[in-house]
Design a protein around this motif. Structure first.
Motif, PDB file in Angstrom:
ATOM      1  N   HIS A 102       0.774  -0.993  -0.603  1.00  0.00           N
ATOM      2  CA  HIS A 102       0.463  -0.152   0.660  1.00  0.00           C
ATOM      3  C   HIS A 102       1.347   1.300   0.357  1.00  0.00           C
ATOM      4  O   HIS A 102       2.014   1.315  -0.077  1.00  0.00           O
ATOM      5  CB  HIS A 102      -1.102   0.474   1.355  1.00  0.00           C
ATOM      6  N   ASP A 105      -2.631   7.990   1.143  1.00  0.00           N
ATOM      7  CA  ASP A 105      -3.760   8.583  -0.238  1.00  0.00           C
ATOM      8  C   ASP A 105      -3.050   9.755   0.121  1.00  0.00           C
ATOM      9  O   ASP A 105      -3.263  10.336  -1.410  1.00  0.00           O
ATOM     10  CB  ASP A 105      -4.521   8.350   1.096  1.00  0.00           C
ATOM     11  N   HIS A 160      -8.458  -0.759   1.647  1.00  0.00           N
ATOM     12  CA  HIS A 160      -6.610  -0.383   2.066  1.00  0.00           C
ATOM     13  C   HIS A 160      -7.051  -2.132   3.392  1.00  0.00           C
ATOM     14  O   HIS A 160      -8.268  -1.304   4.091  1.00  0.00           O
ATOM     15  CB  HIS A 160      -7.111   0.869   2.500  1.00  0.00           C
ATOM     16  N   GLN A 166      -4.318   4.434   4.170  1.00  0.00           N
ATOM     17  CA  GLN A 166      -3.000   3.207   3.184  1.00  0.00           C
ATOM     18  C   GLN A 166      -3.977   2.514   2.174  1.00  0.00           C
ATOM     19  O   GLN A 166      -4.517   0.971   2.676  1.00  0.00           O
ATOM     20  CB  GLN A 166      -2.864   2.454   4.793  1.00  0.00           C
ATOM     21  N   PRO A 167      -3.768   2.707   1.385  1.00  0.00           N
ATOM     22  CA  PRO A 167      -4.967   2.218   0.053  1.00  0.00           C
ATOM     23  C   PRO A 167      -3.618   1.093  -0.642  1.00  0.00           C
ATOM     24  O   PRO A 167      -3.243   1.088  -0.277  1.00  0.00           O
ATOM     25  CB  PRO A 167      -4.760   3.692  -1.220  1.00  0.00           C
TER      26      PRO A 167
END
Length: 558
Positions: A102, A105, A160, A166-167
């Motif tokens: 991840h 964002d 996430h 935290q995509p």
């Protein structure tokens, strides 16, 4: 013949908490550079740096907004280059933390991705339509709540697995993969010697993103059970190896939750083309609550029988085919002497810390020492939720105490004192001055006030300290081939002993007999020790034969 990293010892530095050089209460790169001689004195070979990249710090740096920039809190790229130069001059190698399941964002990729469905970066992340007004599936995030967040601009949800900020990256997209490889090669070109790969076995998601099973209690499904060791994970890591690791002399370790021995043999095969080793978590889960709602939030202790059985399982399971990572501590785990040892008295703290170090460092694999472990730092046992900074701990408190009323505030604070990640993240204790010599400013996280006498200055002045015991264990690994290449076996009859752990390491020329009393009791155990055997290392001043004193550890060589 052993590969170079098989004889090595890794020392993990959590930059935010190691040494503040500019008086802002936050550890930084110049501070680490100032302390490199200390790490060299310990005897470590490789320094693993937790993330130092540009980040909003939602998850203490594991939310990266720019992989090729240094977080200004830690310094500049020039500061990193200076650290790298000095480390290399001392014969120390630098392992960077690679976080590519991840991003933040605030990363430019995600900012573009959320602009619209036709944006070129849209497929850098995992976007899905909802189902009948609900999220695309039932996955829960590891930091509580749903693993999906609705984005108002396009009406779709993004995945996430951790915090909403935290995509998850879409590793099915080859552009994502090669963007990552280009970044890794950029760091390798600067001279970085390896990568520790954060939750690397989560990057390949299951086809169709199916619902996860629920255990009793949780609202959401267990995403970890379906994303770990996904269908294309080995393909992706082999591609990474071809594009990056094979081009450089690098050391790699993958954090791999829920990995089993069969999968570990693929990830870390001695003849393979993926990673050098993986972190498995089975021994870290032995003391979790029997109540699935609570998970790790408990003060339960693991039994010696369970611990020995698990360590033996991995020693036997990977022998000759793959390589173990040996660890008690890291930035996500509580302090080992508080968790598996005995911090109740100074004497037991020192003895049990040395005993646990002996248990681990004499096994086959690459040992990892987390900052402060080598001086026996303990859990912080903070008395107020306000003292905590860990997002995971704070979220869990609100869910279990405020929302679900499963625990009282007092109970949860007790459990946080045992299991919160902040226990590992309190500032390094250098001396007995204000803020433990970490900073001239109030630190970002409180220093551990449980015992101000635990510090580096005192340890270096005491020839019998935990520090020098670790130093000797590291020296033995560097000089005794049997620790690297010897076979492992439990002493006959030791499988059911709930007080003593005894095992051997043996190659063609040398046998080591490791005997460990895991209690505060004085015991009597007889082992067949040849008359000409030598005591290689011991945590008492003398050897009393069959008598084992509290937390006694001794190793015979013959």
């Amino acid at each position: 013949m052993a590969k170079w990293w098989q004889n090595a010892v890794v020392y993990q530095v959590y930059p935010r908490s190691y040494q503040d050089s500019n008086g802002d209460g936050i550890g930084d790169l110049p501070g680490i550079t100032q302390r490199l001689d200390y790490i060299k004195r310990l005897g470590a070979d490789i320094i693993w740096l937790s993330p130092i990249y540009q980040s909003p710090q939602v998850d203490n740096g594991y939310d990266i907004s720019d992989y090729r920039a240094i977080n200004p809190e830690f310094g500049s790229m020039a500061d990193f280059d200076a650290l790298l130069r000095k480390a290399h001059s001392l014969g120390l190698q630098i392992m960077m933390d690679l976080v590519v399941n991840h991003t933040s964002d605030e990363h430019k990729w995600f900012k573009q991705s959320r602009q619209g469905k036709d944006n070129p970066y849209r497929d850098y992340y995992i976007w899905r339509d909802g189902q009948d007004g609900h999220t695309p599936n039932n996955w829960g995030a590891f930091f509580t709540g749903s693993a999906w967040k609705l984005d108002a601009r396009t009406g779709q949800y993004y995945l996430h697995l951790f915090a909403p900020q935290q995509p998850d990256l879409n590793w099915e997209n080859p552009n994502v993969r090669h963007s990552v490889y280009d970044m890794m090669n950029w760091w390798a070109a600067k001279g970085v010697d390896g990568f520790r790969m954060d939750v690397i076995n989560y990057i390949s998601k299951p086809r169709g993103l199916p619902d996860a099973k629920k255990t009793a209690g949780p609202v959401y499904g267990d995403a970890g059970s379906v994303v770990a060791n996904g269908p294309r994970i080995h393909e992706f890591l082999q591609e990474m190896n071809r594009n990056v690791m094979r081009q450089h002399k690098m050391v790699t370790v993958g954090e791999a939750p829920a990995v089993n021995i069969a999968e570990a043999k693929k990830y870390a095969s001695l003849d393979g083309d993926e990673l050098n080793m993986v972190f498995q978590f089975e021994h870290m889960g032995l003391d979790e609550s029997t109540n699935p709602i609570l998970g790790r939030w408990t003060d339960r202790k693991a039994s010696l029988k369970d611990l020995r059985a698990n360590l033996t399982k991995w020693q036997k399971g990977l022998a000759g085919t793959a390589w173990n990572s040996l660890y008690w501590n890291n930035h996500d785990q509580p302090r080992v002497v508080s968790r598996f040892g005995n911090e109740s008295t100074e004497n037991y703290r020192v003895l049990s810390a040395k005993m646990l170090a002996t248990m681990l460092h004499l096994q086959q694999g690459t040992p990892y020492v987390y900052e402060g472990e080598e001086i026996g730092m303990t859990n912080a046992h903070f008395a107020s939720l306000d003292d905590y900074r860990d997002l995971d701990a704070i979220n869990a408190y609100h869910v279990l105490v405020d929302d679900q009323h499963v625990l009282t505030g007092e109970q949860m604070l007790k459990y946080l004192g045992m299991r919160s990640r902040d226990n590992a993240r309190t500032p390094m204790q250098w001396d007995a001055s204000a803020n433990a010599g970490f900073s001239t400013h109030t630190p970002w996280l409180k220093t551990n006030a449980s015992d101000p006498t635990i510090n580096v200055e005192k340890a270096l002045a005491d020839p019998n300290s935990i520090f020098y015991y670790y130093q000797k264990l590291i020296r033995l690994r560097h000089t005794l081939p049997v620790i690297t290449d010897g076979s492992y076996a439990l002493v006959a009859g030791n499988e059911d002993d709930d007080q003593v752990y005894a095992y051997t390491r043996k190659n063609a020329t040398t046998t080591l007999l490791v005997i460990l009393n895991d209690t505060q009791e004085t015991l009597c155990r007889h082992y067949d020790v040849p008359a000409d055997a030598q005591v290689l290392i011991e945590n008492y001043a003398d050897d009393q034969g069959d008598t084992l004193r509290p937390y006694e550890a001794k190793v015979y060589q013959f």
